[in-house]
Each structure stands twice: as C-alpha cells, then as structure tokens.
Design a protein around this motif. Structure first.
Motif, PDB file in Angstrom:
ATOM      1  N   PRO A 139     -27.990  35.184  62.234  1.00  0.00           N
ATOM      2  CA  PRO A 139     -28.937  35.183  63.263  1.00  0.00           C
ATOM      3  C   PRO A 139     -28.278  34.153  64.612  1.00  0.00           C
ATOM      4  O   PRO A 139     -28.766  34.693  65.675  1.00  0.00           O
ATOM      5  CB  PRO A 139     -30.291  34.602  62.665  1.00  0.00           C
ATOM      6  CG  PRO A 139     -30.109  34.968  61.358  1.00  0.00           C
ATOM      7  CD  PRO A 139     -28.581  34.947  60.970  1.00  0.00           C
ATOM      8  N   LEU A 181     -42.353  46.882  69.953  1.00  0.00           N
ATOM      9  CA  LEU A 181     -41.828  45.712  69.584  1.00  0.00           C
ATOM     10  C   LEU A 181     -41.674  44.608  70.302  1.00  0.00           C
ATOM     11  O   LEU A 181     -41.169  44.747  71.389  1.00  0.00           O
ATOM     12  CB  LEU A 181     -40.846  45.976  68.646  1.00  0.00           C
ATOM     13  CG  LEU A 181     -41.006  46.994  67.189  1.00  0.00           C
ATOM     14  CD1 LEU A 181     -39.794  47.372  66.592  1.00  0.00           C
ATOM     15  CD2 LEU A 181     -42.046  46.579  66.382  1.00  0.00           C
ATOM     16  N   ASP A 201     -36.664  39.401  67.873  1.00  0.00           N
ATOM     17  CA  ASP A 201     -36.484  39.692  66.344  1.00  0.00           C
ATOM     18  C   ASP A 201     -34.849  39.694  66.255  1.00  0.00           C
ATOM     19  O   ASP A 201     -34.434  40.655  65.564  1.00  0.00           O
ATOM     20  CB  ASP A 201     -37.010  40.992  66.146  1.00  0.00           C
ATOM     21  CG  ASP A 201     -37.216  41.284  64.614  1.00  0.00           C
ATOM     22  OD1 ASP A 201     -36.996  40.168  63.901  1.00  0.00           O
ATOM     23  OD2 ASP A 201     -37.556  42.289  64.083  1.00  0.00           O
ATOM     24  N   ASP A 206     -29.347  36.091  72.334  1.00  0.00           N
ATOM     25  CA  ASP A 206     -30.745  36.835  72.593  1.00  0.00           C
ATOM     26  C   ASP A 206     -31.416  36.822  73.786  1.00  0.00           C
ATOM     27  O   ASP A 206     -31.934  35.674  74.446  1.00  0.00           O
ATOM     28  CB  ASP A 206     -31.786  35.952  71.480  1.00  0.00           C
ATOM     29  CG  ASP A 206     -32.999  36.936  71.401  1.00  0.00           C
ATOM     30  OD1 ASP A 206     -32.923  38.021  72.091  1.00  0.00           O
ATOM     31  OD2 ASP A 206     -34.093  36.575  71.031  1.00  0.00           O
ATOM     32  N   TRP A 210     -33.856  38.266  63.463  1.00  0.00           N
ATOM     33  CA  TRP A 210     -33.703  38.313  62.076  1.00  0.00           C
ATOM     34  C   TRP A 210     -33.565  39.930  61.613  1.00  0.00           C
ATOM     35  O   TRP A 210     -32.634  40.092  60.877  1.00  0.00           O
ATOM     36  CB  TRP A 210     -35.107  38.006  61.171  1.00  0.00           C
ATOM     37  CG  TRP A 210     -35.559  36.607  61.937  1.00  0.00           C
ATOM     38  CD1 TRP A 210     -36.643  36.506  63.047  1.00  0.00           C
ATOM     39  CD2 TRP A 210     -34.903  35.274  61.769  1.00  0.00           C
ATOM     40  NE1 TRP A 210     -36.707  35.084  63.476  1.00  0.00           N
ATOM     41  CE2 TRP A 210     -35.741  34.430  62.790  1.00  0.00           C
ATOM     42  CE3 TRP A 210     -33.775  34.848  61.169  1.00  0.00           C
ATOM     43  CZ2 TRP A 210     -35.157  33.073  62.931  1.00  0.00           C
ATOM     44  CZ3 TRP A 210     -33.694  33.523  61.294  1.00  0.00           C
ATOM     45  CH2 TRP A 210     -34.262  32.707  62.145  1.00  0.00           C
ATOM     46  N   SER A 211     -34.320  40.900  62.112  1.00  0.00           N
ATOM     47  CA  SER A 211     -34.002  42.203  61.811  1.00  0.00           C
ATOM     48  C   SER A 211     -32.676  42.840  62.230  1.00  0.00           C
ATOM     49  O   SER A 211     -31.885  43.472  61.628  1.00  0.00           O
ATOM     50  CB  SER A 211     -35.238  43.189  62.306  1.00  0.00           C
ATOM     51  OG  SER A 211     -36.388  42.711  61.638  1.00  0.00           O
ATOM     52  N   VAL A 212     -32.468  42.291  63.507  1.00  0.00           N
ATOM     53  CA  VAL A 212     -31.196  42.853  64.157  1.00  0.00           C
ATOM     54  C   VAL A 212     -30.063  42.322  63.516  1.00  0.00           C
ATOM     55  O   VAL A 212     -28.962  42.969  63.210  1.00  0.00           O
ATOM     56  CB  VAL A 212     -31.059  42.311  65.623  1.00  0.00           C
ATOM     57  CG1 VAL A 212     -29.820  42.654  66.393  1.00  0.00           C
ATOM     58  CG2 VAL A 212     -32.147  42.856  66.526  1.00  0.00           C
ATOM     59  N   LYS A 226     -29.797  41.270  60.170  1.00  0.00           N
ATOM     60  CA  LYS A 226     -29.634  41.780  58.937  1.00  0.00           C
ATOM     61  C   LYS A 226     -29.064  43.254  59.017  1.00  0.00           C
ATOM     62  O   LYS A 226     -28.170  43.724  58.280  1.00  0.00           O
ATOM     63  CB  LYS A 226     -30.943  41.832  58.252  1.00  0.00           C
ATOM     64  CG  LYS A 226     -31.156  42.368  56.945  1.00  0.00           C
ATOM     65  CD  LYS A 226     -32.543  42.355  56.222  1.00  0.00           C
ATOM     66  CE  LYS A 226     -32.653  43.071  54.771  1.00  0.00           C
ATOM     67  NZ  LYS A 226     -33.910  43.159  54.228  1.00  0.00           N
ATOM     68  N   ALA A 227     -29.515  44.096  60.135  1.00  0.00           N
ATOM     69  CA  ALA A 227     -29.049  45.425  60.077  1.00  0.00           C
ATOM     70  C   ALA A 227     -27.393  45.449  60.460  1.00  0.00           C
ATOM     71  O   ALA A 227     -26.930  46.578  60.070  1.00  0.00           O
ATOM     72  CB  ALA A 227     -30.079  46.300  61.170  1.00  0.00           C
TER      73      ALA A 227
END
Length: 367
Positions: free
Chosen positions: A20, A4, A8, A25, A10-12, A14-15
C-alpha cells in the motif's frame, strides 16, 4: 454501478500485488504535507490514555472547534467523520423526497434510500464547465415537494466554489420553500471565505458539514463535524453513538486546530501549487481541465485524440492511482479526478500523462 470513494489503496494493493505504501495515491485529495507534527506529538503524548474511554461526546474537541471558527459550541457536533453525520441527518429528519445536486458524494443517495426516501437530482453539465446555475436550481426545487436537499460547496468532484451571492440565494430559496438544506463543505478549508457556517448557526433549516480529512490530512482517524441550529444539534446528538470520536482523533484534532504554522504552510502550498499543476495538466494534448477551487482537478480525456481509453489502468502499472469517474452520476467514462500533491508527485503524474497521450505542449518547468 456503485460510486466508490477514492483512497482505497488497500484493495488496489491487494489486487496488484503491491505494498500500500508503494502506491502514489492521486485518487484521494489529502494534504500532502501529512498530518500536523503537533497532532502526531499529541497522540504520542497521550498514548498512556489509550486504555481509557474517550470523552463520551468529544466536548473538548467541540470547544476547540468553536474557538477555531468563532462560533458557539452549542451549534456544533463532532462525529466519526462527516459520513457518519450524513446518516444521522437522514435518520433524524426522515425525509420522504430529496434533491441532490450531482455529481455528488455517493453516500448522500445511499443514506437517503436506506430510509425509503425518493431521490431526485439536478445535474451540472460539462457544457457549462459543471458550474452551478442558481436559476435552474430554483426552477427545480420550487413546488416539487422536496423535504431535503444536499449540495456541496466547493462542488463535489469538480471543486468549483459557488459564489457567495448564489449560495445565499439557495439558502433563502430552500428556507422559503420549506426544504431542509445540507451544504457539505468538505473542501472549504481551502476557500474559507466561501463558507456558510455562520448562516447555519444563525438560522433554521440549514446544516453545514465539515471534515478534518482533506486539509488536516486525518483520513485514517475519521473526524468530521457539523454546524447547525441548536435544536438540530440536539437531535443529531440524541442519535449519535457514545464514544463516536476516538481518543487519537480527539487529540490530533485539537492539536491540528491550534497549529497555526501548519495551517499557514498548507495555505501557502495550496496557493502556489494549484495554478502550477493546472498549467501542467492543461498543456497535455487531449486532456480538458475543468475550473475549480479545491485541492483536486476534474479532467476529461478525449479518447479519439489520444487513443487512450483506460488511463487509470495504465498509470497504476506505474504505481500511480487516479480516480476513475466512470461510476459517478453526471460524469462517466472519459472523466478522471486527480488530487493536488507535492511538486515532485505532481510533475511525475503530468509526465506520465504526457507519455500516455503521445506528446505534450508543456514541460514540468511550467510556472
């Protein structure tokens, strides 16, 4: 395991139940100065045109790229990120057998395998600091029936710039063996003297990919381009969707290329900050920093010496995202990659890594 891409958030988010924008980052290597103010103004001033279609083939942007690089516009094509161009190249050439210099961007292999191409690789070794060996490359590519070869310069995930004499030998070898060569120069804006853009425009069998993502901080706008012989540009253009480059990307791209102050400020930041951060990371017990020339660092972590097996998870609990290289061919567990960011963010990361490893030999005042 799928390799990957970084960034990302966004996924991090959300999890982890995070916002964000709260994540620092380090997984994506983007200019911390942010997008050029001139680019932001250009997008703001052009908002009345957002109800109109963009230029079908980004002609004005390509003309500006040509001026910026001092090359004919006929040798250039713009697209929705260099990622789109990777897939267009493979669709245009339809190779049967390919060679990738690994570690590498995972999209090369995915694009090639999508058209049924057999993919082979030559893997750079940590024992050689992941340096590129032109003689080993020649042995690998000679008489093996490859149609195409993908290589990054600076090298992908490590960031080492291949010496100009060596990359010119690679071009000569590939042309002599009838192998189409793609050189991805996504990070070459930081080391422009190492670019092969002139060779791509002047001879056959070579495409150079460039990106507006890293140096110009335009990751969210998706803008990349290629330099190649005119006949190859025409083949790529015939496959590229109309309106591939959207209007905000076009406006921001043109303004960024014209913003000399921003470009000089970015180069000044890079020149000062890279050695500073390299010294910080190099002073942390159990962390090996591999030589590089790009705006990121590949690091190896000695689990035995530090007792730390998952630095990414531990750092994320503090709101810091790094790039775990476990799923990357030629790397794997124990390796991580971090972007070069602002002085404050760089010092924060170094301090957190020092804390994780238990003790450190340097402080954030290292120069």
């Amino acid at each position: 395991m799928k390799d990957l891409h970084g960034g990302d958030i966004w996924s991090v988010a959300k999890a982890g139940g995070l916002a964000p924008e709260a994540i620092i980052d380090f997984s994506a290597s983007i200019n911390p100065l942010g997008i050029s103010r001139a680019a932001l103004r250009a997008v703001e001033n052009g908002k009345a045109l957002l109800t109109a279609y963009p230029e079908p083939y980004a002609a004005e942007l390509v003309a500006e790229l040509a001026r910026y690089h001092g090359m004919p516009a006929a040798n250039m094509i713009a697209a929705n990120g260099s990622n789109e161009l990777i897939y267009l190249i493979v669709q245009a050439l339809r190779p049967r057998r390919a060679l990738i210099v690994e570690p590498a961007f995972g999209e090369y292999r995915r694009a090639l395998e999508a058209v049924g191409c057999v993919v082979d690789d030559v893997v750079l070794k940590p024992s050689d600091d992941f340096s590129f060996d032109v003689e080993k490359f020649h042995e690998k590519i000679k008489d093996n029936g490859y149609d195409i070869c993908f290589i990054t310069n600076p090298t992908s995930h490590i960031g080492g710039l291949i010496p100009r004499a060596d990359i010119c030998k690679v071009i000569e070898q590939c042309r002599g063996d009838g192998v189409f060569l793609v050189i991805d120069e996504a990070f070459c804006d930081f080391t422009e003297g190492g670019s092969c853009k002139a060779e791509a425009g002047a001879g056959d069998g070579l495409i150079v990919l460039r990106s507006m993502t890293k140096f110009f901080a335009m990751a969210g706008l998706r803008l990349g381009y290629a330099v190649a012989p005119e006949n190859i540009i025409e083949r790529l253009a015939s496959l590229r969707p109309t309106w591939s480059v959207n209007l905000p990307a076009t406006l921001a791209g043109i303004a960024s290329l014209r913003d000399r102050s921003y470009i000089e400020q970015t180069r000044g930041w890079f020149k000062a900050e890279r050695p500073y951060m390299e010294a910080l990371l190099g002073g942390i017990r159990g962390v090996r920093v591999f030589p590089g020339d790009a705006n990121f660092f590949l690091c190896g972590l000695d689990v035995t010496a530090t007792g730390v097996e998952a630095p990414g998870s531990l750092l994320l609990s503090r709101g810091v995202l790094i790039r775990d290289m476990t799923g990357v061919r030629g790397l794997g567990s124990g390796y991580f990659r971090v972007a070069l960011k602002s002085r404050a963010d760089n010092e924060l990361l170094a301090a957190l890594l020092q804390e994780l490893t238990g003790r450190a030999s340097v402080s954030s005042s290292v120069v």
